[in-house]
Design an enzyme around this catalytic site. Structure first.
Site, PDB file in Angstrom:
ATOM      1  N   LYS A 161      -9.348   5.737  20.711  1.00  0.00           N
ATOM      2  CA  LYS A 161      -8.558   5.266  21.891  1.00  0.00           C
ATOM      3  C   LYS A 161      -7.852   6.524  22.759  1.00  0.00           C
ATOM      4  O   LYS A 161      -7.711   6.631  23.738  1.00  0.00           O
ATOM      5  CB  LYS A 161      -7.456   4.226  21.123  1.00  0.00           C
ATOM      6  CG  LYS A 161      -7.801   2.920  21.318  1.00  0.00           C
ATOM      7  CD  LYS A 161      -8.480   2.635  20.337  1.00  0.00           C
ATOM      8  CE  LYS A 161      -9.970   2.202  20.717  1.00  0.00           C
ATOM      9  NZ  LYS A 161     -10.886   1.801  19.611  1.00  0.00           N
ATOM     10  N   GLY A 194     -27.164   0.448  19.918  1.00  0.00           N
ATOM     11  CA  GLY A 194     -26.280  -0.600  19.406  1.00  0.00           C
ATOM     12  C   GLY A 194     -25.306  -0.963  20.607  1.00  0.00           C
ATOM     13  O   GLY A 194     -24.511  -0.036  20.966  1.00  0.00           O
ATOM     14  N   ALA A 195     -25.174  -1.732  21.380  1.00  0.00           N
ATOM     15  CA  ALA A 195     -24.202  -2.252  22.561  1.00  0.00           C
ATOM     16  C   ALA A 195     -23.099  -3.300  21.820  1.00  0.00           C
ATOM     17  O   ALA A 195     -22.740  -4.033  22.415  1.00  0.00           O
ATOM     18  CB  ALA A 195     -24.835  -2.860  23.709  1.00  0.00           C
ATOM     19  N   GLY A 196     -22.755  -2.845  20.389  1.00  0.00           N
ATOM     20  CA  GLY A 196     -21.443  -3.441  19.969  1.00  0.00           C
ATOM     21  C   GLY A 196     -20.214  -2.968  20.513  1.00  0.00           C
ATOM     22  O   GLY A 196     -20.168  -2.240  21.285  1.00  0.00           O
ATOM     23  N   ARG A 238     -21.486  -1.367  10.437  1.00  0.00           N
ATOM     24  CA  ARG A 238     -20.895  -0.609   9.420  1.00  0.00           C
ATOM     25  C   ARG A 238     -21.254  -1.580   8.194  1.00  0.00           C
ATOM     26  O   ARG A 238     -21.511  -2.713   8.244  1.00  0.00           O
ATOM     27  CB  ARG A 238     -19.491  -0.291   9.498  1.00  0.00           C
ATOM     28  CG  ARG A 238     -19.228   0.439  10.796  1.00  0.00           C
ATOM     29  CD  ARG A 238     -17.632   0.555  10.948  1.00  0.00           C
ATOM     30  NE  ARG A 238     -16.914   1.489   9.750  1.00  0.00           N
ATOM     31  CZ  ARG A 238     -16.983   2.673   9.528  1.00  0.00           C
ATOM     32  NH1 ARG A 238     -17.606   3.467  10.447  1.00  0.00           N
ATOM     33  NH2 ARG A 238     -16.342   3.176   8.507  1.00  0.00           N
ATOM     34  N   ALA A 262      -9.294  -3.195  11.687  1.00  0.00           N
ATOM     35  CA  ALA A 262      -8.101  -2.826  10.888  1.00  0.00           C
ATOM     36  C   ALA A 262      -7.120  -3.756  10.793  1.00  0.00           C
ATOM     37  O   ALA A 262      -6.338  -3.888   9.471  1.00  0.00           O
ATOM     38  CB  ALA A 262      -7.470  -1.875  11.880  1.00  0.00           C
ATOM     39  N   HIS A 275       7.435 -12.018  36.703  1.00  0.00           N
ATOM     40  CA  HIS A 275       6.601 -11.645  37.984  1.00  0.00           C
ATOM     41  C   HIS A 275       7.263 -10.157  38.540  1.00  0.00           C
ATOM     42  O   HIS A 275       8.162 -10.047  38.626  1.00  0.00           O
ATOM     43  CB  HIS A 275       6.886 -12.715  39.017  1.00  0.00           C
ATOM     44  CG  HIS A 275       6.090 -12.327  40.456  1.00  0.00           C
ATOM     45  ND1 HIS A 275       4.935 -12.685  40.426  1.00  0.00           N
ATOM     46  CD2 HIS A 275       6.498 -11.869  41.347  1.00  0.00           C
ATOM     47  CE1 HIS A 275       4.486 -12.308  41.496  1.00  0.00           C
ATOM     48  NE2 HIS A 275       5.422 -11.852  42.378  1.00  0.00           N
TER      49      HIS A 275
HETATM   50  C1  LIG Z   1     -15.343   4.387  16.037  1.00  0.00           C
HETATM   51  C2  LIG Z   1     -14.480   3.254  15.495  1.00  0.00           C
HETATM   52  C3  LIG Z   1     -13.576   2.771  16.431  1.00  0.00           C
HETATM   53  C4  LIG Z   1     -12.828   1.601  15.917  1.00  0.00           C
HETATM   54  N1  LIG Z   1     -11.731   0.955  16.692  1.00  0.00           N
HETATM   55  C5  LIG Z   1     -11.216  -0.090  15.962  1.00  0.00           C
HETATM   56  C6  LIG Z   1     -10.295  -0.644  16.712  1.00  0.00           C
HETATM   57  O1  LIG Z   1     -10.054  -0.527  18.025  1.00  0.00           O
HETATM   58  N2  LIG Z   1      -9.612  -1.628  16.260  1.00  0.00           N
HETATM   59  C7  LIG Z   1      -9.924  -2.367  14.919  1.00  0.00           C
HETATM   60  O2  LIG Z   1      -9.310  -3.250  14.519  1.00  0.00           O
HETATM   61  N3  LIG Z   1     -10.781  -1.446  14.036  1.00  0.00           N
HETATM   62  C8  LIG Z   1     -11.656  -0.553  14.568  1.00  0.00           C
HETATM   63  N4  LIG Z   1     -12.539   0.109  13.899  1.00  0.00           N
HETATM   64  C9  LIG Z   1     -12.692  -0.460  12.525  1.00  0.00           C
HETATM   65  C10 LIG Z   1     -11.524   0.143  11.437  1.00  0.00           C
HETATM   66  O3  LIG Z   1     -11.662   1.327  11.423  1.00  0.00           O
HETATM   67  C11 LIG Z   1     -11.748  -0.723  10.236  1.00  0.00           C
HETATM   68  O4  LIG Z   1     -11.960  -1.984  10.256  1.00  0.00           O
HETATM   69  C12 LIG Z   1     -10.653  -0.194   9.462  1.00  0.00           C
HETATM   70  O5  LIG Z   1     -10.458   1.580   9.216  1.00  0.00           O
HETATM   71  C13 LIG Z   1     -11.034  -0.925   7.944  1.00  0.00           C
HETATM   72  O6  LIG Z   1     -10.086  -0.431   7.058  1.00  0.00           O
HETATM   73  P1  LIG Z   1      -9.953  -0.226   5.346  1.00  0.00           P
HETATM   74  O7  LIG Z   1      -8.651   0.052   4.931  1.00  0.00           O
HETATM   75  O8  LIG Z   1     -10.608  -1.645   4.995  1.00  0.00           O
HETATM   76  O9  LIG Z   1     -11.074   0.749   5.203  1.00  0.00           O
HETATM   77  P2  LIG Z   1     -11.109   2.348   5.564  1.00  0.00           P
HETATM   78  O10 LIG Z   1     -10.362   2.724   6.964  1.00  0.00           O
HETATM   79  O11 LIG Z   1     -12.620   2.923   5.838  1.00  0.00           O
HETATM   80  O12 LIG Z   1     -10.441   2.989   4.457  1.00  0.00           O
HETATM   81  C14 LIG Z   1     -10.729   3.149   3.291  1.00  0.00           C
HETATM   82  C15 LIG Z   1     -10.477   4.300   2.518  1.00  0.00           C
HETATM   83  O13 LIG Z   1     -10.896   4.300   1.189  1.00  0.00           O
HETATM   84  C16 LIG Z   1     -11.014   5.296   0.759  1.00  0.00           C
HETATM   85  N5  LIG Z   1     -11.925   5.444  -0.590  1.00  0.00           N
HETATM   86  C17 LIG Z   1     -13.096   4.688  -0.701  1.00  0.00           C
HETATM   87  N6  LIG Z   1     -13.535   4.822  -2.040  1.00  0.00           N
HETATM   88  C18 LIG Z   1     -12.649   5.244  -2.777  1.00  0.00           C
HETATM   89  C19 LIG Z   1     -12.341   5.603  -4.088  1.00  0.00           C
HETATM   90  N7  LIG Z   1     -13.475   5.301  -4.893  1.00  0.00           N
HETATM   91  N8  LIG Z   1     -11.240   6.174  -4.520  1.00  0.00           N
HETATM   92  C20 LIG Z   1     -10.325   6.852  -3.643  1.00  0.00           C
HETATM   93  N9  LIG Z   1     -10.616   6.382  -2.367  1.00  0.00           N
HETATM   94  C21 LIG Z   1     -11.625   5.754  -1.791  1.00  0.00           C
HETATM   95  C22 LIG Z   1     -11.729   6.302   1.782  1.00  0.00           C
HETATM   96  O14 LIG Z   1     -11.814   7.520   1.909  1.00  0.00           O
HETATM   97  C23 LIG Z   1     -11.184   5.652   3.064  1.00  0.00           C
HETATM   98  O15 LIG Z   1     -10.114   6.577   3.206  1.00  0.00           O
HETATM   99  C24 LIG Z   1     -13.125   1.310  14.431  1.00  0.00           C
HETATM  100  C25 LIG Z   1     -14.119   1.906  13.605  1.00  0.00           C
HETATM  101  C26 LIG Z   1     -14.762   2.974  14.299  1.00  0.00           C
HETATM  102  C27 LIG Z   1     -15.887   3.607  13.411  1.00  0.00           C
END
Ligand SMILES: Cc1cc2nc3c(=O)[nH]c(=O)nc-3n(C[C@H](O)[C@H](O)[C@H](O)COP(=O)(O)OP(=O)(O)OC[C@H]3O[C@@H](n4cnc5c(N)ncnc54)[C@H](O)[C@@H]3O)c2cc1C
Length: 475
Positions: free
Chosen positions: A58, A188-190, A279, A327, A451
């Site tokens: 962003k 990928g056009a996602g 992903r 997220a 408005h």
């Molecule tokens: C380029 C991009 C843009 C995005 N934009 C958006 C957006 O605008 N809005 C949105 O909602 N989503 C967006 N997303 C998706 C979003 O980033 C994810 O849905 C979100 O980060 C998932 O959260 P999470 O906590 O499940 O996992 P993650 O954010 O992946 O966090 C998981 C964490 O767990 C840690 N971990 C894993 N295994 C272990 C272990 N064994 N021990 C200790 N730590 C560990 C990892 O290191 C990581 O830090 C985007 C993703 C990308 C790649």
């Protein structure tokens, strides 16, 4: 550090750290362990979202849009600028600074809540014993009453194009480029492909987007998708549908990508390729085989509706479990689990999760698309209001797109809201709230909207559901 906690959260992304904070707010002792390593070797909390996803993307979308507007739009406002120059290093420094501040903020929030935050890698063993290898290499073992797995996801690699992080890039690489590629292929056009493609297109790259599906933005309402395609094409994104990538060759500082579509085999060359085909859930070495936690056929940690895994008092939330990889979905699951552990009521409404694509125009939706309603045989009414009829959108020089509301023919309940236009990602919050409260189109019609605001487009779309729009001709 204590060797026993009420709750151990593995992962401090947007699913894990809110779970830890809420568990602490609920009076439980909490440890939150995260393994994230930046490319400079430093550790950070915040997961993919803060370090390599939502926030840095962003930041670059905002900067690149301003650059584009300074070059192409200011003159319409009567502002003549000359010598607009791109300083990519400064743009990237700003992006990195925002990430640094936000990830530091997560550490501060965990601390303020009273949670013990640990940089390290965790592995679950039977009986909720968690082995921790700290960032400094120290080994320890923690006993937990409850464990929340929030290990997230990683970019999917294409067999034919393994990431080399120089020419064949993942989304994280694509956020940290030090120069603008002359030619860029996005596979990928996602959501991620379109956002990253937009950033580099605005900054001057020739961008070709290869999408295997024949339909553009198949997950979105197709009226929205068609409108989006029109704008992206106008912006110079060369989007090719039904294009299945078959191979790639890196040679002499460039990449050639082979793909197949309805008309045969083709080859394209570019300086770099971004692979943004999705992903996959990440759970490498997260739990031992005898821990009782299972994976489904696609690698997601198996959970029930309430995010319980097969092991007693072990929960899993966020991208590593079923449902949209967003997220805010992970955040709600994390908070809900922390409340369930404390014996409080919790609920995640999977039917009402907003989606946003932060392109220009922005795209956002919540609830059912027209295509889904037709497939489900649900009778509906539709109201559309174009931003071209919004005074605020005109004043903002952002009159492209529309807001569309779908409501049940019989009960008038809002079933879906689809917006393409200025700040659609902000506007969708009102629609989400309305749907969460099972509002009808009439409820929105009777709600006073200030408005001139963009939100009036939702008001007028609700009126248009019953052909009672005021600021647009009812058809
Ligand atoms: C380029 C991009 C843009 C995005 N934009 C958006 C957006 O605008 N809005 C949105 O909602 N989503 C967006 N997303 C998706 C979003 O980033 C994810 O849905 C979100 O980060 C998932 O959260 P999470 O906590 O499940 O996992 P993650 O954010 O992946 O966090 C998981 C964490 O767990 C840690 N971990 C894993 N295994 C272990 C272990 N064994 N021990 C200790 N730590 C560990 C990892 O290191 C990581 O830090 C985007 C993703 C990308 C790649």
């Amino acid at each position: 550090m204590p060797d026993a906690f009420d709750v151990v959260v593995i992962g401090a992304g947007p699913a894990g750290y809110p779970a830890a904070i809420r568990a602490a707010q609920n009076g439980l002792t909490v440890a939150c362990i995260d393994a994230w390593k930046n490319r400079d070797g430093s550790n950070a909390f915040g997961g993919t979202c803060l370090n390599a996803g939502c926030i840095p993307s962003k930041a670059l979308l905002e900067s690149s849009e301003l650059y584009l507007r300074a070059n192409s739009e200011f003159a319409v406002h009567g502002i003549h600028v000359s010598g607009v120059e791109l300083d990519l290093a400064a743009m990237q420094k700003r992006r990195a600074g925002i990430v640094h501040t936000m990830t530091g903020g997560v550490a501060a929030l965990l601390k303020a809540a009273g949670a013990t935050a640990i940089h390290g890698t965790a592995r679950l063993r039977p009986g909720r014993l968690v082995e921790v290898t700290s960032a400094d290499g120290a080994q320890s073992e923690i006993k937990a009453r409850h464990v929340i797995l929030a290990s997230g996801s990683v970019p999917t690699e294409l067999k034919a194009l393994p990431f080399d992080h120089r020419f064949i890039l993942d989304s994280w690489d694509a956020l940290e480029l030090a120069s603008v590629p002359r030619k860029l292929i996005v596979i990928g056009a996602g959501v991620i492909g379109l956002e990253l493609g937009s950033v580099w297109r605005r900054l001057g790259a020739e961008v070709m987007v290869l999408e295997a599906l024949e339909k553009f933005l198949a997950i979105a309402d197709q009226q929205l998708a068609l409108e989006a395609m029109r704008h992206f094409k106008k912006q110079g994104l060369d989007i090719r549908l039904g294009a299945k990538v078959t191979g790639a060759l890196v040679a002499e500082g460039s990449v050639s990508v082979q793909y197949q579509d309805g008309s045969g085999a083709h080859s394209l060359s570019a300086d770099q390729v971004i692979v943004a085909v999705g992903r996959r859930p990440y759970s490498a070495d997260l739990f031992s085989a005898d821990s009782g936690v299972g994976l489904d056929a696609r690698g997601f940690i198996q959970v029930d509706e309430q995010c319980r895994t097969g092991a007693e008092n072990v929960w899993a939330v966020g991208d590593c479990v079923r449902g949209p990889m967003l997220a805010h979905k992970g955040k709600e699951e994390g908070i809900a689990v922390a409340d369930r552990i404390a014996g409080r009521y919790a609920h995640v409404n999977y039917e009402v999760i907003p989606s946003v694509i932060y392109t220009a125009p922005e795209i956002a939706w919540v609830g059912k698309t027209e295509e889904q309603l037709k497939a489900d045989g649900i009778s509906y009414k539709s109201g559309v209001f174009p931003f071209a009829a919004s005074g605020r959108a005109r004043a903002m020089q952002a009159a492209a797109g529309f807001a569309k509301i779908l409501a049940a023919s019989d009960t008038d309940t809002i079933l879906g809201v689809h917006i393409i236009g200025p700040l659609a990602g902000e506007l969708i919050a009102e629609a989400t709230l309305a749907m969460e409260f099972q509002a009808s189109a009439e409820d929105l019609q009777r709600t006073i909207h200030a408005h001139p605001t963009l939100a009036e487009a939702l008001h007028e779309a609700a009126l248009a559901v019953d052909r009672r729009a005021i600021d647009n001709i009812n058809r």
